[in-house]
Design a protein around this motif. Sequence first.
Motif, PDB file in Angstrom:
ATOM      1  N   TRP A   1       6.132  16.633   0.940  1.00 41.66           N
ATOM      2  CA  TRP A   1       5.338  15.855   1.900  1.00 41.66           C
ATOM      3  C   TRP A   1       5.032  14.449   1.381  1.00 41.66           C
ATOM      4  O   TRP A   1       5.096  13.476   2.125  1.00 41.66           O
ATOM      5  CB  TRP A   1       4.033  16.591   2.245  1.00 41.66           C
ATOM      6  N   MET A   2       4.703  14.343   0.092  1.00 42.82           N
ATOM      7  CA  MET A   2       4.389  13.005  -0.453  1.00 42.82           C
ATOM      8  C   MET A   2       5.615  12.107  -0.373  1.00 42.82           C
ATOM      9  O   MET A   2       5.526  10.924  -0.069  1.00 42.82           O
ATOM     10  CB  MET A   2       3.896  13.118  -1.903  1.00 42.82           C
TER      11      MET A   2
ATOM     12  N   LEU B   1       4.046  20.125  -1.783  1.00 43.48           N
ATOM     13  CA  LEU B   1       3.301  18.865  -1.808  1.00 43.48           C
ATOM     14  C   LEU B   1       4.215  17.682  -2.166  1.00 43.48           C
ATOM     15  O   LEU B   1       4.095  16.601  -1.586  1.00 43.48           O
ATOM     16  CB  LEU B   1       2.149  18.986  -2.819  1.00 43.48           C
ATOM     17  N   ASP B   2       5.136  17.884  -3.114  1.00 37.97           N
ATOM     18  CA  ASP B   2       6.101  16.833  -3.461  1.00 37.97           C
ATOM     19  C   ASP B   2       6.895  16.412  -2.227  1.00 37.97           C
ATOM     20  O   ASP B   2       7.115  15.226  -1.986  1.00 37.97           O
ATOM     21  CB  ASP B   2       7.111  17.328  -4.513  1.00 37.97           C
TER      22      ASP B   2
ATOM     23  N   ALA C   1      -2.657  19.666  -0.011  1.00 38.03           N
ATOM     24  CA  ALA C   1      -3.257  19.559  -1.342  1.00 38.03           C
ATOM     25  C   ALA C   1      -4.451  20.503  -1.469  1.00 38.03           C
ATOM     26  O   ALA C   1      -4.745  21.007  -2.543  1.00 38.03           O
ATOM     27  CB  ALA C   1      -3.675  18.123  -1.618  1.00 38.03           C
TER      28      ALA C   1
ATOM     29  N   ILE D   1      -0.740  15.830   4.057  1.00 41.31           N
ATOM     30  CA  ILE D   1      -0.816  15.820   2.586  1.00 41.31           C
ATOM     31  C   ILE D   1      -2.190  16.284   2.123  1.00 41.31           C
ATOM     32  O   ILE D   1      -2.303  17.108   1.219  1.00 41.31           O
ATOM     33  CB  ILE D   1      -0.491  14.405   2.040  1.00 41.31           C
ATOM     34  N   LYS D   2      -3.223  15.802   2.796  1.00 43.20           N
ATOM     35  CA  LYS D   2      -4.582  16.236   2.431  1.00 43.20           C
ATOM     36  C   LYS D   2      -4.734  17.738   2.636  1.00 43.20           C
ATOM     37  O   LYS D   2      -5.298  18.442   1.801  1.00 43.20           O
ATOM     38  CB  LYS D   2      -5.617  15.501   3.299  1.00 43.20           C
TER      39      LYS D   2
ATOM     40  N   GLU E   1      -0.297  11.756   6.511  1.00 41.71           N
ATOM     41  CA  GLU E   1      -1.370  11.642   5.515  1.00 41.71           C
ATOM     42  C   GLU E   1      -2.369  12.799   5.657  1.00 41.71           C
ATOM     43  O   GLU E   1      -2.827  13.355   4.656  1.00 41.71           O
ATOM     44  CB  GLU E   1      -2.098  10.289   5.632  1.00 41.71           C
TER      45      GLU E   1
END
Lengths: 302, 419
Positions: free
Chosen positions: A194-195, A191-192, A273, A269-270, A266
């Motif tokens: 991708w963010m 996740l890090d 997550a 990321i969703k 985006e």
Amino acid sequence: MSYNLNHLKELESESIYIIREVASQFERPVLMFSGGKDSILMVHLAMKAFYPAKIPFPLLHIDTGHNFPETIEFRDRMVEKTGAKLIVGSVQEAIDKGLVVEEKGFNASRNYLQTAALLEALENGKYDAALGGGRRDEEKARAKERFFSHRDEFGQWDPKNQRPELWNIFNGKKHFGEHFRVFPISNWTELDVWMYLAQEKVELPNLYFAHQRQVFERDGILLADCEYISKRPEEESSTKTMTVRCRTIGDMTCTGVWESEAATIEDIIKEVAAARQTERGGRADDKRSETAMEDRKKQGYF
Amino acid sequence: MLDPKHMELLRFTTAGSVDDGKSTLIGRLLYDSKSIFEDQYEAVRQSSERRGEVGVNLALLTDGLKAEREQGITIDVAYRYFSTPRRKFIIADTPGHIQYTRNMVTGASTANVALILIDARKGVLEQTRRHAFIASLLQIPHLVVCINKMDLVDYNQERYEEIKQEFEEFSYKLDVRDVHFIPISALNGDNVVDKSQNMPWYGGTTLLYYLENVHIGSDHNFIDCRFPVQYVVRPNTDDYHDYRGYAGRVAGGVFKKGDKVMLLPSGFTSTIAKIDTYDGELEEAYAPMSVTLLLKDDLDLSRGDMIVRENNHPEVGQDLEVMVCWFNERPLQVRGKYTLLHTTQESRCVIKDIRYKLDIKTLHRDLEDKDIRMNDIARVVIRSTKPLFYDSYRKNRITGSVIFVDEGTNETVGAGMII
């Protein structure tokens, strides 16, 4: 005024520090580049570490010959953009030279053969440090990996006898013929990554975004239909077009794809997550045994 | 939705033995924050079943190495990750049995918080004392003591207060600045993520709330400016013909454009002309940022040198007193020579004397015993071949720490904190 870095900035700073340590402590470093998001992140961080100078070491790609064609196109564009030198180690060449023997059967993959091609490329180039995009959250054997990971003269990893790593002091001392694998993004999670890639607006291969593809199912994993995999009759008949994307990019024979509608970063990321499966959950190469990754790493795998 | 701009990073370390519920607690934090994936959980469930274990053994999530799984022990520091919308957490999970001190010290070296587990039935044990001592030795800024298995003492407030007092009587002798106590049951989830209904007498926060909110903004030193030069950036291109940038990570203080600085070891002074990064110029840089400093004057600085403020110097010297934790099977050699790594500087040193060996069970200083073996802690006197620019470890964990490397095997054999 508050002197607080957000978590992505702090991870970035840690990674840049380690990449600069490699350039300082080693004579001939090389950055292992697979074309996946983690190695794209690594190149991005290396550009930041030495700005405005160019990255002071080459990129090394171990080509299995079974890549997604998109990967090679993207790799070449990236190399042109950064001005870095590209070195290609070929698994096909290793097979032709008789260094390794190709696997046979339905689950044949060149993933295992990569190790021989990698070790040969490192030896030929006399590289003493190979930077990789491995992360500790990826796999349980990688959770025990150091930032500076020592390899003996056979390229092997000895997980029970690793050097302790404290503060931000890294011990890259070695004997002639030994080398180090260095993992600057050890502390990042999927996740890090991708963010951060979203925040930095880094260009990524289209394979990561939802697209239409011919796929079939094997052992609960969706695989892309391609000439490199021999299919069983029932797999042949169940092959169909689906909307999918890759969560990791590797050799076509063992990289699973996921059913997904995520078309933008985006969306990804969703999706990540909320994901209930690890990204390597689709990697057939990790499923060969409980300790498949550790076994390969001990031999000298990435 | 996640807002990465305001998420902070918190590193914490845990240590404990097999039965104090550490794995259960970590498992619960990961599980309740949805950081365990279904395929991971399923793999662990299947492994547990194959081993004939009752229930799901969450320790298998971190004990990834073959030898660990075979022997049912943790060999090495394992790193685990989870996040909430407020913070990303890095857990350095250290084993309780073999090489206890070595792994604990390693995990503690970068931690903001040390999490100490006490079994409510057993109270403060020798291991609790060792753990608290190492946390204070390594100067972990915050200590959180979880009194676990409260369900097994009927959620009894008196028992909690008794253990709290017992811990405080011991810890006042230690150099710890911030201690916090929480009664929990990791197994049932009391006060871990959700507030317990079983302990209405407890008015404090849950563990997760504490981890999400403990103030870590002051954990770095923002007063004493220290910039160890790590790498010199010289592009040698037409666009950047005379560019000479000093790349490094700020180890302390706040550097601003226009600041008067002093260079060590030369003692020359100059002014910061520019703080450069790939994303553009900055007005100021502070720990732990990685930046590139450009100076007004054309001076020759290289790796291992240090940029500081004119009126605030580190210590400069070759004779140091160090608390050392020994990591190697070969004992520490008095008169022995080792490679010494400190910030970005490398030198050699000789161990001149052992002042005392510390018994970490009793904190007793043994002046006679000079036999320093693996996992021992001792105060030693060293002399380095060239001057080091250092602070006491208490003042700055980066400029106050060293590691010892064996010149023959290249292994990291010891870690030192400068007094």
